[in-house]
Every structure is written in structure tokens, then in C-alpha cells.
Enzyme design. Structure first.
Site, mmCIF file in Angstrom:
data_model
loop_
_atom_site.group_PDB
_atom_site.id
_atom_site.type_symbol
_atom_site.label_atom_id
_atom_site.label_comp_id
_atom_site.label_asym_id
_atom_site.label_seq_id
_atom_site.Cartn_x
_atom_site.Cartn_y
_atom_site.Cartn_z
ATOM 1 C CD GLU A 98 23.936 -28.312 5.555
ATOM 2 O OE1 GLU A 98 23.141 -28.729 4.906
ATOM 3 O OE2 GLU A 98 23.865 -27.109 6.183
ATOM 4 C CB CYS A 111 30.035 -28.665 -2.822
ATOM 5 S SG CYS A 111 29.525 -27.198 -2.356
ATOM 6 C CB CYS A 118 27.447 -16.935 4.799
ATOM 7 S SG CYS A 118 28.230 -15.572 3.736
ATOM 8 C CB CYS A 122 23.317 -13.108 -0.913
ATOM 9 S SG CYS A 122 25.068 -12.608 -1.175
ATOM 10 C CB CYS A 125 22.208 -17.095 -0.345
ATOM 11 S SG CYS A 125 23.238 -18.177 0.571
ATOM 12 N N GLY A 168 29.456 -20.118 3.554
ATOM 13 C CA GLY A 168 30.326 -19.190 4.096
ATOM 14 C C GLY A 168 30.853 -18.416 2.604
ATOM 15 C CB SER A 200 32.414 -19.640 -5.546
ATOM 16 O OG SER A 200 31.544 -18.846 -5.769
ATOM 17 C CG LEU A 224 27.818 -10.575 -12.587
ATOM 18 C CD1 LEU A 224 28.960 -9.224 -12.338
ATOM 19 C CD2 LEU A 224 28.009 -10.706 -14.368
ATOM 20 C CG ASN A 225 24.618 -13.869 -8.229
ATOM 21 O OD1 ASN A 225 24.709 -14.874 -9.015
ATOM 22 N ND2 ASN A 225 24.810 -14.089 -7.009
ATOM 23 C CG ASN A 299 19.033 -24.506 -6.727
ATOM 24 O OD1 ASN A 299 18.617 -25.068 -7.598
ATOM 25 N ND2 ASN A 299 20.214 -24.399 -6.692
ATOM 26 C CB CYS A 342 24.110 -23.071 -5.624
ATOM 27 S SG CYS A 342 25.259 -23.724 -6.815
HETATM 28 N N1 SAH Z 1 29.847 -17.406 -0.713
HETATM 29 C C1 SAH Z 1 30.366 -17.586 -2.230
HETATM 30 C C2 SAH Z 1 30.258 -19.235 -2.146
HETATM 31 C C3 SAH Z 1 29.188 -19.946 -1.878
HETATM 32 S S1 SAH Z 1 27.544 -19.700 -2.708
HETATM 33 C C4 SAH Z 1 29.850 -16.932 -3.227
HETATM 34 O O1 SAH Z 1 28.691 -16.235 -2.705
HETATM 35 O O2 SAH Z 1 29.983 -17.100 -4.397
HETATM 36 C C5 SAH Z 1 27.863 -20.475 -4.245
HETATM 37 C C6 SAH Z 1 26.747 -20.121 -5.276
HETATM 38 O O3 SAH Z 1 25.612 -20.249 -5.104
HETATM 39 C C7 SAH Z 1 27.007 -18.503 -5.593
HETATM 40 O O4 SAH Z 1 27.105 -18.218 -6.737
HETATM 41 C C8 SAH Z 1 25.511 -17.916 -5.211
HETATM 42 O O5 SAH Z 1 25.353 -16.787 -6.000
HETATM 43 C C9 SAH Z 1 24.857 -19.281 -5.424
HETATM 44 N N2 SAH Z 1 23.463 -19.313 -4.730
HETATM 45 C C10 SAH Z 1 23.099 -18.686 -3.386
HETATM 46 N N3 SAH Z 1 21.989 -19.140 -3.443
HETATM 47 C C11 SAH Z 1 21.129 -19.613 -4.354
HETATM 48 C C12 SAH Z 1 20.047 -20.109 -4.520
HETATM 49 N N4 SAH Z 1 18.988 -20.013 -3.748
HETATM 50 N N5 SAH Z 1 19.936 -20.803 -5.877
HETATM 51 C C13 SAH Z 1 20.747 -20.867 -6.799
HETATM 52 N N6 SAH Z 1 22.098 -20.362 -6.613
HETATM 53 C C14 SAH Z 1 22.244 -19.824 -5.345
HETATM 54 FE FE1 SF4 Z 2 27.315 -16.016 1.579
HETATM 55 FE FE2 SF4 Z 2 27.609 -16.571 -0.940
HETATM 56 FE FE3 SF4 Z 2 25.085 -17.080 0.266
HETATM 57 FE FE4 SF4 Z 2 25.979 -14.853 -0.180
HETATM 58 S S1 SF4 Z 2 25.580 -16.370 -1.535
HETATM 59 S S2 SF4 Z 2 25.164 -15.365 1.669
HETATM 60 S S3 SF4 Z 2 28.118 -14.776 -0.016
HETATM 61 S S4 SF4 Z 2 27.141 -18.201 0.942
#
Ligand code: SAH
Ligand code: SF4
Length: 365
Positions: A98, A111, A118, A122, A125, A168, A200, A224-225, A299, A342
Site C-alpha cells: 500500500e 507515503c 513487516c 510493534c 501496529c 515495512g 522512518s 521512539l514511542n 489510530n 500511520c
Molecule cells: N517501520 C517504520 C516506518 C513505518 S511505521 C517505523 O516504525 O518507524 C510509521 C509510523 O507509524 C511509526 O512512527 C509508528 O510508530 C507509527 N504507528 C504504527 N502503528 C500506529 C498506530 N496504530 N497509530 C499511530 N501510529 C502508528
Molecule cells: Fe514495522 Fe514500523 Fe509497524 Fe513497527 S511500527 S511493526 S517497525 S511498520
């Protein structure tokens, strides 16, 4: 021509200038013909060899016999109320990825995905739920940009931002991502501005050091998160391998260009990482790093138990950071209604109520 025959041809999208020059030589042409072809593919965005009259008939015919210029096929698109368009793109092996088109008043942001699925896992995600399907090739990464530019009729040289925030982990597919960025930023190819391209990462520490040594360096955003090791490990298991301490150390060592800042992304999860104490710890961790923080209220979607914090909490978190000299911005998620925000880019997340908006486009000519 049958599909099998078409797919047997090698797709030129992703070929570098040097590779096309080499190809020209192999097909009995002068080197400069390869460079002409490079410009035709990326700067003029031609897809039909027959139209490349400047290449000369014999070269064109030989190319057409064994090669093709194809972008990923648009299998579906969903339009968001805010103007964003989420693309479902099909790759040659049937894998889908996507990409999202996000128009704003003064610029367009694209984007991109760097992998199908991936592996990083996380907890918050949606892409993580897919697992890693496979890495994308240089051509499949570039092809996302080119498919969206063609479909949205984006004028050449328009103010375009590219972010690797789709499916990814870009630093786990390092070389193809960097090669694609090289072609994006080449004035003779797509001609995008390098400092408008952002990678990112979830924090693949050794690759951050590698990125620091690249000649053509995109901007870096770090997810960072969390504000403590324990919290980050619970949300991002990758933290066991590359700890928060090592990550911050790599960020401190990262060579920034004049006026450049690192971006830190911080997904705010209600009751988990959004307290005043978290904000103060984040300010402490980032103290002295030229950076900005993007706060992304979680989200939500089906299948995950998290919630975004109330707005007052988000604002308080932002204020605590700003007061301590860490500029913090609340990132309005684009395309929330179509699950294109995201972390929501997984096919599993197509919301039922937008299914009627899923246009199946005709194959790219
Ligand atoms: N894998 C890379 C880039 C893709 S994710 C990374 O993790 O940085 C892009 C961003 O979306 C990251 O900052 C991630 O922390 C954030 N993200 C992932 N799941 C999310 C969600 N459910 N709500 C808001 N942000 C999210
Ligand atoms: Fe992969 Fe980024 Fe999602 Fe973490 S936040 S699972 S690194 S896409």
C-alpha cells in the site's frame, strides 16, 4: 501479447543510470543512449518504447522485444474525506502493498512501503499483523511513486515530499531503499529534493550508523514511542535487540547537516506512555539533540486493545515537551477514515463502510 510473455520481459523501473548505460552497450549502442533511456523513464516518465523516438529505431525495437516499463498495478484505491487516497498496489508475484497520496495546500506527500508486511512486530501496529512477506526491490519502491504520480497527474517538479511510513521497516531493506532514494533525488531522474525524503525507523541501530555514512542521505525519523527501556520493550520487542539507550546514543552521534533536525515519532497510547512523567523523561532523553517530536495519537482499529488519549492529555504532553525546549507537534493523521493513517496500512484493515469506495482501476496502460 499474453500475460506470461509480458512478465517474462524484464522491467526497467529500478535500473540505475549506470545499469541502463551498460544495457545500451550490451545492445550494441553507445553509452549515451543509456542515459537518454534513463531520462525518458524517470524524468519524462515514458512507458512506451515506441514513443522514445530519440533513441533510434534499432535500440527501441530491441528494448521492446525483451524489456518493459511497468509501474505496480493499481488494484484498488480508496478516497478519504480529507483528500488522501490509499492505493492497493499489486506486484508481479501477486503480493500487494500500500501507498498513500496526501495532498495539502502547498505540497503533496507520498507515503511509501519499503517491505510487504513487516517483521518488527510493534504491538500497536496493524502492519505487524501481516508479518514480513518480503522485501521490495528498488523498482517496486520507485514504482509506487511513479504509479501515484501518473494516477494523480502530478506535474513534474511539483513540491513533493516522500515518507517511508507505509508497510515495512526501511532500514531492514537498506540497499534497495537507498538506491530508490538515489533515483528519486537525481535531477536527471525524478528530481525530488533529498531533504524532502524521510526514512522512518523503529530503531535498527547498526543501520542508523550506516545511514550516517551515506553520501546521499534522506532525513531520518525515529519511532521512539516510549520513555523507558521496560515500556519500550513491552510496546516494541525490537528494543530487546537494540535498546533505547543504544538508540539515543546513535541519534546523538548522527551527523546532522546545517539546519537539519532529527524527527522523533511518539505514538500516544492512553494510560500506557502518555503520562506527565513520560513527557519529562522524553524531554530528558532528547536533551541536547537537534530534533522535533511528532506526537501521533494512536489510530485505533479492529484487533488491537489500545486507545488514543483524550485531547487534553495530548496537549499536556505536548506542552511539557515544548516547555523543556523540545519542539513537539501533534500530527493530524491523514486518511483515518480509510485506515490509511500511520500503522494502519494492512489489507486486513479495509473498513467495511468504505468498501463501496473501492474502485478497481483498469490496468495501467
Ligand atoms: N517501520 C517504520 C516506518 C513505518 S511505521 C517505523 O516504525 O518507524 C510509521 C509510523 O507509524 C511509526 O512512527 C509508528 O510508530 C507509527 N504507528 C504504527 N502503528 C500506529 C498506530 N496504530 N497509530 C499511530 N501510529 C502508528
Ligand atoms: Fe514495522 Fe514500523 Fe509497524 Fe513497527 S511500527 S511493526 S517497525 S511498520
Amino acid at each position: 501479447m499474453g500475460i506470461d510473455q509480458a512478465e517474462a520481459k524484464l522491467n526497467l523501473i529500478g535500473f540505475s543510470r549506470a545499469e541502463l548505460e551498460q544495457l545500451a552497450l550490451e545492445l550494441g549502442q553507445a553509452t549515451y543512449r543509456g542515459r537518454q533511456l534513463y531520462r525518458a523513464i524517470y524524468a519524462r516518465r515514458q512507458r512506451n518504447f515506441a514513443l522514445l523516438t530519440d533513441l533510434g529505431r534499432p535500440f527501441r525495437d530491441r528494448l521492446a522485444a525483451a524489456y518493459r516499463i511497468d509501474y505496480p498495478a493499481i488494484q484498488g484505491k480508496i478516497q478519504s474525506r480529507d483528500g488522501s487516497v490509499r492505493y492497493l498496489l499489486a506486484l508481479d508475484d501477486g503480493q500487494t502493498i500500500e501507498a498513500v497520496y496526501m495532498p495539502e495546500a502547498d505540497r503533496i506527500t507520498l507515503c511509501l512501503s519499503s517491505q510487504a508486511g513487516c517483521a518488527v512486530d510493534c504491538r500497536f501496529c496493524f502492519t505487524a499483523m501481516l508479518g514480513l512477506r518480503r522485501n521490495l526491490s528498488t523498482g517496486e519502491i520507485l514504482g509506487q511513486v511513479m504509479a501515484m504520480m501518473a494516477d494523480q497527474q502530478i506535474a513534474p517538479r511539483s513540491r513533493l515530499n516522500v515518507v517511508f511510513m507505509g508497510q515495512g521497516e526501511p532500514l531492514l531493506n537498506f540497499r534497495p531503499v537507498m538506491q530508490a532514494i538515489g533515483i528519486m533525488a537525481d535531477p536527471e531522474a525524478l528530481g525530488l529534493t533529498l531533504r524532502r525524503i524521510t526514512v522512518s525507523t523503529s530503531g535498527i541501530v547498526p543501520r542508523i550508523y550506516d545511514l550516517a555514512r551515506e553520501l546521499l542521505r534522506p532525513r531520518l525519523a525515529v519511532s521512539l514511542n516510549a520513555s523507558t527501556e521496560e515500556q519500550r520493550t513491552a510496546l516494541m520487542p525490537i528494543n530487546r535487540k537494540y535498546s533505547l539507550r543504544q538508540l539515543i546514543e546513535a541519534c546523538r552521534a548522527y551527523p546532522l547537516r546545517p539546519r537539519e533536525r532529527l524527527t522523533f515519532e511518539y505514538v500516544l497510547l492512553d494510560g500506557l506512555n502518555d503520562s506527565d512523567a513520560d513527557a519529562l523523561r522524553v524531554a530528558g532523553l532528547l536533551n541536547g539533540i537537534a530534533c522535533r517530536v511528532n506526537l501521533i495519537p494512536y489510530n485505533p482499529g479492529d484487533g488491537l486493545p489500545y486507545r488514543p488519549p483524550p485531547l487534553a492529555r495530548v496537549l499536556a504532553f505536548q506542552r511539557l515537551l515544548s516547555e523543556r525546549g523540545v519542539p513537539a507537534f501533534i500530527r493530524v493523521s491523514r486518511g483515518r477514515d480509510i485506515m490509511a493513517a500511520c500503522g494502519q496500512l494492512s489489507l486486513a484493515g479495509v473498513p467495511a463502510n468504505t468498501a463501496e469506495n473501492l474502485h478497481v482501476a483498469s490496468p495501467v496502460a
